[in-house]
Design an enzyme around this catalytic site. Structure first.
Site, PDB file in Angstrom:
ATOM      1  N   ASP A  12       0.839  -1.201   0.000  1.00 44.04           N
ATOM      2  CA  ASP A  12       0.000   0.000   0.000  1.00 44.04           C
ATOM      3  C   ASP A  12       0.876   1.254   0.000  1.00 44.04           C
ATOM      4  O   ASP A  12       2.029   1.210   0.440  1.00 44.04           O
ATOM      5  CB  ASP A  12      -0.927  -0.032   1.237  1.00 44.04           C
ATOM      6  CG  ASP A  12      -2.164   0.843   1.050  1.00 44.04           C
ATOM      7  OD1 ASP A  12      -2.358   1.373  -0.061  1.00 44.04           O
ATOM      8  OD2 ASP A  12      -2.922   0.997   2.019  1.00 44.04           O
ATOM      9  N   ASN A  14       1.252   3.289  -2.880  1.00 41.95           N
ATOM     10  CA  ASN A  14       1.772   3.656  -4.205  1.00 41.95           C
ATOM     11  C   ASN A  14       1.330   5.059  -4.606  1.00 41.95           C
ATOM     12  O   ASN A  14       2.113   5.848  -5.141  1.00 41.95           O
ATOM     13  CB  ASN A  14       1.254   2.685  -5.281  1.00 41.95           C
ATOM     14  CG  ASN A  14       1.854   1.301  -5.164  1.00 41.95           C
ATOM     15  OD1 ASN A  14       2.790   1.091  -4.427  1.00 41.95           O
ATOM     16  ND2 ASN A  14       1.294   0.354  -5.902  1.00 41.95           N
ATOM     17  N   GLY A  15       0.044   5.356  -4.351  1.00 42.60           N
ATOM     18  CA  GLY A  15      -0.515   6.659  -4.729  1.00 42.60           C
ATOM     19  C   GLY A  15       0.149   7.787  -3.955  1.00 42.60           C
ATOM     20  O   GLY A  15       0.544   8.811  -4.533  1.00 42.60           O
ATOM     21  N   ARG A  16       0.314   7.593  -2.641  1.00 40.03           N
ATOM     22  CA  ARG A  16       0.934   8.628  -1.815  1.00 40.03           C
ATOM     23  C   ARG A  16       2.404   8.827  -2.164  1.00 40.03           C
ATOM     24  O   ARG A  16       2.928   9.930  -2.144  1.00 40.03           O
ATOM     25  CB  ARG A  16       0.784   8.266  -0.323  1.00 40.03           C
ATOM     26  CG  ARG A  16      -0.585   8.626   0.225  1.00 40.03           C
ATOM     27  CD  ARG A  16      -0.867   7.944   1.532  1.00 40.03           C
ATOM     28  NE  ARG A  16      -1.305   6.564   1.297  1.00 40.03           N
ATOM     29  CZ  ARG A  16      -1.496   5.679   2.272  1.00 40.03           C
ATOM     30  NH1 ARG A  16      -1.259   6.027   3.527  1.00 40.03           N
ATOM     31  NH2 ARG A  16      -1.924   4.470   1.992  1.00 40.03           N
ATOM     32  N   ARG A  25      -0.715   9.215  -9.814  1.00 39.90           N
ATOM     33  CA  ARG A  25      -0.810   7.982  -9.011  1.00 39.90           C
ATOM     34  C   ARG A  25      -0.287   6.753  -9.770  1.00 39.90           C
ATOM     35  O   ARG A  25       0.336   5.877  -9.189  1.00 39.90           O
ATOM     36  CB  ARG A  25      -2.282   7.729  -8.619  1.00 39.90           C
ATOM     37  CG  ARG A  25      -2.839   8.729  -7.633  1.00 39.90           C
ATOM     38  CD  ARG A  25      -4.301   8.422  -7.331  1.00 39.90           C
ATOM     39  NE  ARG A  25      -4.482   7.069  -6.804  1.00 39.90           N
ATOM     40  CZ  ARG A  25      -4.256   6.716  -5.544  1.00 39.90           C
ATOM     41  NH1 ARG A  25      -3.866   7.612  -4.668  1.00 39.90           N
ATOM     42  NH2 ARG A  25      -4.455   5.473  -5.162  1.00 39.90           N
ATOM     43  N   HIS A  29       2.093   3.165  -9.103  1.00 39.86           N
ATOM     44  CA  HIS A  29       1.777   1.750  -9.340  1.00 39.86           C
ATOM     45  C   HIS A  29       2.880   1.071 -10.158  1.00 39.86           C
ATOM     46  O   HIS A  29       3.225  -0.085  -9.911  1.00 39.86           O
ATOM     47  CB  HIS A  29       0.427   1.611 -10.060  1.00 39.86           C
ATOM     48  CG  HIS A  29      -0.730   2.104  -9.241  1.00 39.86           C
ATOM     49  ND1 HIS A  29      -0.877   1.793  -7.912  1.00 39.86           N
ATOM     50  CD2 HIS A  29      -1.798   2.889  -9.550  1.00 39.86           C
ATOM     51  CE1 HIS A  29      -1.980   2.358  -7.439  1.00 39.86           C
ATOM     52  NE2 HIS A  29      -2.553   3.034  -8.414  1.00 39.86           N
ATOM     53  N   SER A  57      -7.941  -5.236  -5.320  1.00 41.32           N
ATOM     54  CA  SER A  57      -9.037  -5.791  -4.519  1.00 41.32           C
ATOM     55  C   SER A  57     -10.372  -5.704  -5.261  1.00 41.32           C
ATOM     56  O   SER A  57     -10.508  -4.945  -6.234  1.00 41.32           O
ATOM     57  CB  SER A  57      -9.137  -5.046  -3.187  1.00 41.32           C
ATOM     58  OG  SER A  57      -9.705  -3.767  -3.382  1.00 41.32           O
ATOM     59  N   ARG A  63     -12.359   2.840  -7.878  1.00 43.53           N
ATOM     60  CA  ARG A  63     -11.458   3.977  -8.126  1.00 43.53           C
ATOM     61  C   ARG A  63     -11.823   4.663  -9.447  1.00 43.53           C
ATOM     62  O   ARG A  63     -12.537   4.081 -10.263  1.00 43.53           O
ATOM     63  CB  ARG A  63     -10.017   3.471  -8.154  1.00 43.53           C
ATOM     64  CG  ARG A  63      -9.595   2.968  -6.791  1.00 43.53           C
ATOM     65  CD  ARG A  63      -8.132   2.667  -6.734  1.00 43.53           C
ATOM     66  NE  ARG A  63      -7.780   2.279  -5.373  1.00 43.53           N
ATOM     67  CZ  ARG A  63      -6.552   2.274  -4.878  1.00 43.53           C
ATOM     68  NH1 ARG A  63      -5.549   2.619  -5.655  1.00 43.53           N
ATOM     69  NH2 ARG A  63      -6.342   1.922  -3.629  1.00 43.53           N
ATOM     70  N   LEU A 123      10.240 -20.319  -5.345  1.00 45.29           N
ATOM     71  CA  LEU A 123       9.226 -19.582  -4.586  1.00 45.29           C
ATOM     72  C   LEU A 123       7.813 -19.838  -5.126  1.00 45.29           C
ATOM     73  O   LEU A 123       7.585 -19.813  -6.325  1.00 45.29           O
ATOM     74  CB  LEU A 123       9.527 -18.078  -4.674  1.00 45.29           C
ATOM     75  CG  LEU A 123       8.569 -17.144  -3.928  1.00 45.29           C
ATOM     76  CD1 LEU A 123       8.807 -17.231  -2.422  1.00 45.29           C
ATOM     77  CD2 LEU A 123       8.746 -15.703  -4.393  1.00 45.29           C
ATOM     78  N   ARG A 186      -5.376  -1.967   8.846  1.00 42.95           N
ATOM     79  CA  ARG A 186      -6.593  -2.736   8.533  1.00 42.95           C
ATOM     80  C   ARG A 186      -6.275  -3.808   7.504  1.00 42.95           C
ATOM     81  O   ARG A 186      -5.248  -3.776   6.834  1.00 42.95           O
ATOM     82  CB  ARG A 186      -7.704  -1.810   8.040  1.00 42.95           C
ATOM     83  CG  ARG A 186      -7.312  -0.959   6.855  1.00 42.95           C
ATOM     84  CD  ARG A 186      -8.454  -0.069   6.371  1.00 42.95           C
ATOM     85  NE  ARG A 186      -7.966   0.879   5.382  1.00 42.95           N
ATOM     86  CZ  ARG A 186      -7.635   2.144   5.648  1.00 42.95           C
ATOM     87  NH1 ARG A 186      -7.779   2.620   6.856  1.00 42.95           N
ATOM     88  NH2 ARG A 186      -7.172   2.928   4.685  1.00 42.95           N
ATOM     89  N   GLU A 199       1.042 -13.328  12.300  1.00 45.86           N
ATOM     90  CA  GLU A 199       1.584 -12.188  13.037  1.00 45.86           C
ATOM     91  C   GLU A 199       1.545 -10.969  12.114  1.00 45.86           C
ATOM     92  O   GLU A 199       1.842 -11.088  10.923  1.00 45.86           O
ATOM     93  CB  GLU A 199       3.047 -12.477  13.442  1.00 45.86           C
ATOM     94  CG  GLU A 199       3.184 -13.610  14.430  1.00 45.86           C
ATOM     95  CD  GLU A 199       2.539 -13.305  15.779  1.00 45.86           C
ATOM     96  OE1 GLU A 199       2.521 -12.138  16.198  1.00 45.86           O
ATOM     97  OE2 GLU A 199       2.040 -14.261  16.412  1.00 45.86           O
TER      98      GLU A 199
HETATM   99  C1  IPE Z   1      -5.776  -2.662  -0.245  1.00 45.87           C
HETATM  100  O1  IPE Z   1      -5.349  -1.367  -0.396  1.00 45.87           O
HETATM  101  C2  IPE Z   1      -5.848  -3.344  -1.574  1.00 45.87           C
HETATM  102  C3  IPE Z   1      -4.560  -3.575  -2.219  1.00 45.87           C
HETATM  103  C4  IPE Z   1      -3.392  -3.337  -1.712  1.00 45.87           C
HETATM  104  C5  IPE Z   1      -4.644  -4.156  -3.532  1.00 45.87           C
HETATM  105  P1  IPE Z   1      -6.371  -0.151  -0.522  1.00 45.87           P
HETATM  106  O2  IPE Z   1      -5.551   1.082  -0.591  1.00 45.87           O
HETATM  107  O3  IPE Z   1      -7.318  -0.386  -1.625  1.00 45.87           O
HETATM  108  O4  IPE Z   1      -7.158  -0.248   0.854  1.00 45.87           O
HETATM  109  P2  IPE Z   1      -7.966   0.838   1.665  1.00 45.87           P
HETATM  110  O5  IPE Z   1      -8.948   1.456   0.730  1.00 45.87           O
HETATM  111  O6  IPE Z   1      -6.971   1.843   2.131  1.00 45.87           O
HETATM  112  O7  IPE Z   1      -8.589   0.084   2.778  1.00 45.87           O
HETATM  113  C1  IPE Z   2      -1.706   0.177  -3.323  1.00 45.23           C
HETATM  114  O1  IPE Z   2      -1.447   1.542  -3.407  1.00 45.23           O
HETATM  115  C2  IPE Z   2      -1.971  -0.431  -4.681  1.00 45.23           C
HETATM  116  C3  IPE Z   2      -3.390  -0.719  -4.969  1.00 45.23           C
HETATM  117  C4  IPE Z   2      -4.351  -0.713  -4.109  1.00 45.23           C
HETATM  118  C5  IPE Z   2      -3.711  -1.050  -6.344  1.00 45.23           C
HETATM  119  P1  IPE Z   2      -2.613   2.608  -3.358  1.00 45.23           P
HETATM  120  O2  IPE Z   2      -3.001   2.968  -4.740  1.00 45.23           O
HETATM  121  O3  IPE Z   2      -3.712   2.164  -2.485  1.00 45.23           O
HETATM  122  O4  IPE Z   2      -1.859   3.848  -2.694  1.00 45.23           O
HETATM  123  P2  IPE Z   2      -2.458   4.886  -1.666  1.00 45.23           P
HETATM  124  O5  IPE Z   2      -3.005   4.102  -0.513  1.00 45.23           O
HETATM  125  O6  IPE Z   2      -3.528   5.640  -2.371  1.00 45.23           O
HETATM  126  O7  IPE Z   2      -1.288   5.735  -1.287  1.00 45.23           O
HETATM  127 MG    MG Z   3      -4.113   2.370  -0.530  1.00 43.37          MG
END
Ligand code: IPE
Ligand code: IPE
Ligand code: MG
Length: 235
Positions: A12, A14-16, A25, A29, A57, A63, A123, A186, A199
Site C-alpha cells: 500500500d 503507491n498513490g501517496r 498515481r 503503481h 481488490s 477507483r 518460490l 486494517r 503475526e
Molecule cells: C488494499 O489497499 C488493496 C490492495 C493493496 C490491492 P487499498 O488502498 O485499496 O485499501 P484501503 O482502501 O486503504 O482500505
Molecule cells: C496500493 O497503493 C496499490 C493498490 C491498491 C492497487 P494505493 O493505490 O492504495 O496507494 P495509496 O493508498 O492511495 O497511497
Molecule cells: Mg491504498
C-alpha cells in the site's frame, strides 16, 4: 533467524508515494510493480517458501476509471514480465481472486503464466487480483453447495479443512506473517480466513520504497513474537 514459511503483503501507499514526488498515481503503481519483482527475489533468497501479494481488490474497481484502466494495463504487462521472471527464478505463480470478472485477454495471460510456471520448484508466488476475502468465501460456499447437490460431499463431512480446500488458496499453507506498508492498520478484505493466526507487521514505509532491509526488519520482529495459537507460552 526463524524464517516465516509464508509471508503475505498488503502493498500500500503507491498513490501517496507518487503524490510526494508530484507525479500521477499511476507512476506509483509502476514503481510498486518493480518493488514486487525485487521483493520476490529477496524473499526467496532469505528462505521464504510462499509469498502472497495483494495487487487489486474487489473494491478497487471503485477507483476513478482512468486509474482502474491503468492498473489493468499494468497487470497485463506484469503478467508478461512475471512469466519471464518465473522462468528465470524458478517461481511457481498462482493468481487468486475472481478471475472471471477480468478481461478475457488478461485471463488468458494469467492462465499462460500459471501453466508455464506450474512445475517450478522455487518460490510459490501468489498474486491477488480482483481478490476480496468475502467474495472468495461466497464462491467457496457456492461450490460446496453444487458438490453437495451432486452428492460429491456430505454435509457432515464439511469441516475447516474441507472449506479451506474450496478457497482460492487451496494447497497453500496459511501465512505466518502479514506485512502492510504505508501505516494503515486494517485488512481491507485480504485473506480473512487464512490470516487467523498470522503475526502482523506494519510499517510507515510506502510500498515503492520497501527494501530487503525492511523485509529483514519485519522478519526480525516476527522472531520476537510468541505465537501461542490459543495455548500457553512454552507449552
Ligand atoms: C488494499 O489497499 C488493496 C490492495 C493493496 C490491492 P487499498 O488502498 O485499496 O485499501 P484501503 O482502501 O486503504 O482500505
Ligand atoms: C496500493 O497503493 C496499490 C493498490 C491498491 C492497487 P494505493 O493505490 O492504495 O496507494 P495509496 O493508498 O492511495 O497511497
Ligand atoms: Mg491504498
Amino acid at each position: 533467524m526463524n524464517i516465516p514459511q509464508h509471508i503475505a503483503i498488503i502493498l500500500d501507499g503507491n498513490g501517496r508515494w507518487a503524490a510526494k514526488k508530484g507525479m500521477p498515481r499511476n507512476y506509483g503503481h509502476t514503481q510498486g510493480a518493480k518493488t514486487v519483482e525485487r521483493i520476490c527475489e529477496d524473499a526467496y533468497k532469505l528462505g521464504v517458501k510462499y509469498l502472497t501479494v495483494y495487487a487489486f481488490s474487489t473494491e478497487n474497481w471503485n477507483r476513478p476509471q482512468n486509474e482502474v484502466d491503468a492498473l489493468m494495463t499494468l497487470l497485463r504487462n506484469y503478467m508478461k514480465t512475471c512469466t519471464r521472471t518465473a522462468t528465470k527464478n524458478n517461481m511457481k505463480v498462482k493468481v487468486i481472486g475472481d478471475k472471471s470478472k477480468l478481461d478475457v485477454d488478461l485471463q488468458k495471460s494469467i492462465a499462460n503464466l500459471e501453466e508455464s510456471s506450474k512445475n517450478n520448484t522455487g518460490l510459490n508466488f501468489q498474486v491477488a487480483i480482483n481478490y476480496g476475502s468475502r467474495n472468495e468465501i461466497v464462491r467457496a460456499v457456492k461450490k460446496i453447495i453444487i458438490d453437495k447437490d451432486e452428492n460429491k460431499l456430505n454435509i457432515d463431512d464439511i469441516d475447516e479443512k474441507i472449506l479451506d480446500s474450496y478457497l482460492d488458496t487451496k494447497d497453500i499453507p496459511d501465512p505466518d506473517l502479514l506485512i502492510r506498508t504505508s501505516g494503515e492498520l486494517r485488512l481491507s478484505n485480504f485473506l480473512l480466513w487464512q490470516l487467523a493466526y498470522a503475526e502482523f507487521y506494519v510499517t510507515d514505509v510506502l510500498w515503492p520504497d520497501f527494501t530487503k532491509d525492511e523485509l529483514v526488519k519485519a522478519i526480525e520482529q516476527y522472531n520476537n513474537r510468541d505465537r501461542r495459537f490459543g495455548g500457553v507460552k512454552g507449552e
